[in-house]
Design an enzyme around this catalytic site. Structure first.
Site, PDB file in Angstrom:
ATOM      1  N   ARG A   1       0.823  -1.214   0.000  1.00 43.35           N
ATOM      2  CA  ARG A   1       0.000   0.000   0.000  1.00 43.35           C
ATOM      3  C   ARG A   1       0.851   1.256   0.000  1.00 43.35           C
ATOM      4  O   ARG A   1       0.496   2.272  -0.613  1.00 43.35           O
ATOM      5  CB  ARG A   1      -0.957  -0.023   1.200  1.00 43.35           C
ATOM      6  CG  ARG A   1      -1.993  -1.148   1.074  1.00 43.35           C
ATOM      7  CD  ARG A   1      -2.876  -1.245   2.295  1.00 43.35           C
ATOM      8  NE  ARG A   1      -3.559   0.011   2.547  1.00 43.35           N
ATOM      9  CZ  ARG A   1      -3.560   0.642   3.717  1.00 43.35           C
ATOM     10  NH1 ARG A   1      -2.940   0.133   4.740  1.00 43.35           N
ATOM     11  NH2 ARG A   1      -4.199   1.778   3.854  1.00 43.35           N
TER      12      ARG A   1
ATOM     13  N   GLY B   1      -6.519   8.147  10.886  1.00 43.85           N
ATOM     14  CA  GLY B   1      -7.675   7.310  11.226  1.00 43.85           C
ATOM     15  C   GLY B   1      -8.678   7.220  10.077  1.00 43.85           C
ATOM     16  O   GLY B   1      -8.481   7.808   9.013  1.00 43.85           O
TER      17      GLY B   1
ATOM     18  N   HIS C   1     -17.557  12.952   3.722  1.00 41.39           N
ATOM     19  CA  HIS C   1     -18.131  11.711   4.251  1.00 41.39           C
ATOM     20  C   HIS C   1     -19.641  11.902   4.424  1.00 41.39           C
ATOM     21  O   HIS C   1     -20.075  12.938   4.928  1.00 41.39           O
ATOM     22  CB  HIS C   1     -17.479  11.389   5.612  1.00 41.39           C
ATOM     23  CG  HIS C   1     -17.985  10.110   6.198  1.00 41.39           C
ATOM     24  ND1 HIS C   1     -17.589   8.870   5.738  1.00 41.39           N
ATOM     25  CD2 HIS C   1     -18.879   9.882   7.189  1.00 41.39           C
ATOM     26  CE1 HIS C   1     -18.213   7.931   6.424  1.00 41.39           C
ATOM     27  NE2 HIS C   1     -19.001   8.529   7.313  1.00 41.39           N
TER      28      HIS C   1
ATOM     29  N   MET D   1     -12.272   5.023  -2.342  1.00 38.71           N
ATOM     30  CA  MET D   1     -12.607   3.922  -1.443  1.00 38.71           C
ATOM     31  C   MET D   1     -11.385   3.184  -0.930  1.00 38.71           C
ATOM     32  O   MET D   1     -11.346   1.957  -0.894  1.00 38.71           O
ATOM     33  CB  MET D   1     -13.565   2.953  -2.155  1.00 38.71           C
ATOM     34  CG  MET D   1     -14.836   3.605  -2.647  1.00 38.71           C
ATOM     35  SD  MET D   1     -15.727   4.478  -1.348  1.00 38.71           S
ATOM     36  CE  MET D   1     -16.393   3.073  -0.461  1.00 38.71           C
TER      37      MET D   1
HETATM   38  C1  GRF Z   1     -20.248  10.249  -1.412  1.00 41.80           C
HETATM   39  O1  GRF Z   1     -21.405   9.968  -0.664  1.00 41.80           O
HETATM   40  C2  GRF Z   1     -19.096  10.604  -0.509  1.00 41.80           C
HETATM   41  O2  GRF Z   1     -19.491  11.281   0.644  1.00 41.80           O
HETATM   42  C3  GRF Z   1     -18.552   9.253  -0.143  1.00 41.80           C
HETATM   43  O3  GRF Z   1     -18.674   8.495  -1.330  1.00 41.80           O
HETATM   44  C4  GRF Z   1     -19.720   9.027  -2.132  1.00 41.80           C
HETATM   45  C5  GRF Z   1     -19.121   9.351  -3.450  1.00 41.80           C
HETATM   46  O4  GRF Z   1     -20.067   9.764  -4.392  1.00 41.80           O
HETATM   47  N1  GRF Z   1     -17.215   9.372   0.380  1.00 41.80           N
HETATM   48  P1  GRF Z   1     -19.580  10.383  -5.749  1.00 41.80           P
HETATM   49  O5  GRF Z   1     -18.604   9.392  -6.382  1.00 41.80           O
HETATM   50  O6  GRF Z   1     -18.948  11.702  -5.478  1.00 41.80           O
HETATM   51  O7  GRF Z   1     -20.840  10.508  -6.585  1.00 41.80           O
END
Ligand code: GRF
Length: 227
Positions: free
Chosen positions: A64, A150, A116, A89
């Site tokens: 990583r 975190g 988030h 992600m």
């Molecule tokens: C959003 O809800 C963001 O808060 C989360 O992942 C989602 C991404 O949506 N981290 P997008 O790819 O921006 O449409």
């Protein structure tokens, strides 16, 4: 300010940032969009906006730190001063954090931010909307925060709230939150681009004072209706 955006999926938050930069609502430009997922819709959105993209597939990359080092190289080559995670992600490693840590130009603030879909510190990590529904909360929302080591634990820059309505399922709540994300993220990045944020411990200050909380936006939740 040159932004680097990391996205794994649909990229609707990336689109909100692209639009805000294009319309000069924020004094910044998206210099590079990186994805770890081949074919991510975010890459198409960036290409359509004429923004350089790169895809570095993370699947099958066990090291990583080495993977993050390659991301950092790309971001540095593009002259990126602020990294915006937008539906990225993966957790970033110490390698990444130290490359975009606090600097003089950033007034001591880290140079990585994330959005988030919950009111942190509630419901960090995956499936935040599902967690909120399972907990039975009446209000949820979204949070823009600096990134630390975190999972969704860094200093909070801004939050927006939405009601959780009877009968909501995960897609309905996610859509209501997402509409607020598209408003909140550009606003927060705009503050950073203007050099208006600083840190006092874990508290993020706007122009040296606590940032005002935005009002609840939904027409479904009017003043006086909350117990
Ligand atoms: C959003 O809800 C963001 O808060 C989360 O992942 C989602 C991404 O949506 N981290 P997008 O790819 O921006 O449409």
């Amino acid at each position: 300010m040159r932004l680097g955006v990391l996205a794994s999926g649909s990229g609707s938050n990336l689109q909100a940032l692209l639009d805000a930069c294009r319309d000069r609502r924020i004094d910044a430009e998206v210099a590079l969009v990186l994805s770890n997922v081949p074919g991510a819709r975010a890459l198409e959105r960036a290409a359509a906006a004429g923004v350089p993209t790169a895809c570095l597939p993370s699947r099958g990359q066990p090291d990583r730190a080495a993977y993050d080092a390659s991301l950092v190289d790309r971001l540095r080559e593009a002259g990126v001063g602020l990294v915006c995670l937008a539906g990225y992600m993966r957790l970033v490693t110490a390698t990444f954090l130290s490359a975009f840590g606090p600097g003089e130009a950033s007034r001591g603030c880290p140079r990585i931010v994330n959005i988030h879909p919950a009111l942190l510190p509630s419901f960090p990590g995956l499936h935040a909307q599902r967690q909120a529904l399972a907990a039975g909360v009446k209000v949820s929302g979204c949070t823009v925060h600096f990134v630390d080591e975190g999972t969704d634990t860094g200093p909070i820059i801004a939050q927006a709230a939405v009601p959780v309505l009877d009968g909501d399922d995960e897609p309905a709540l996610a859509a209501r939150i997402l509409a607020e994300e598209h408003r909140l993220y550009p606003a927060a990045i705009g503050w950073i681009a203007q050099g208006r944020l600083s840190l006092q411990g874990r508290r993020v200050l706007l122009d040296g004072a606590p940032a005002p909380a935005p009002p609840l936006r939904s027409p479904d939740l009017r003043a006086g209706e909350v117990a």
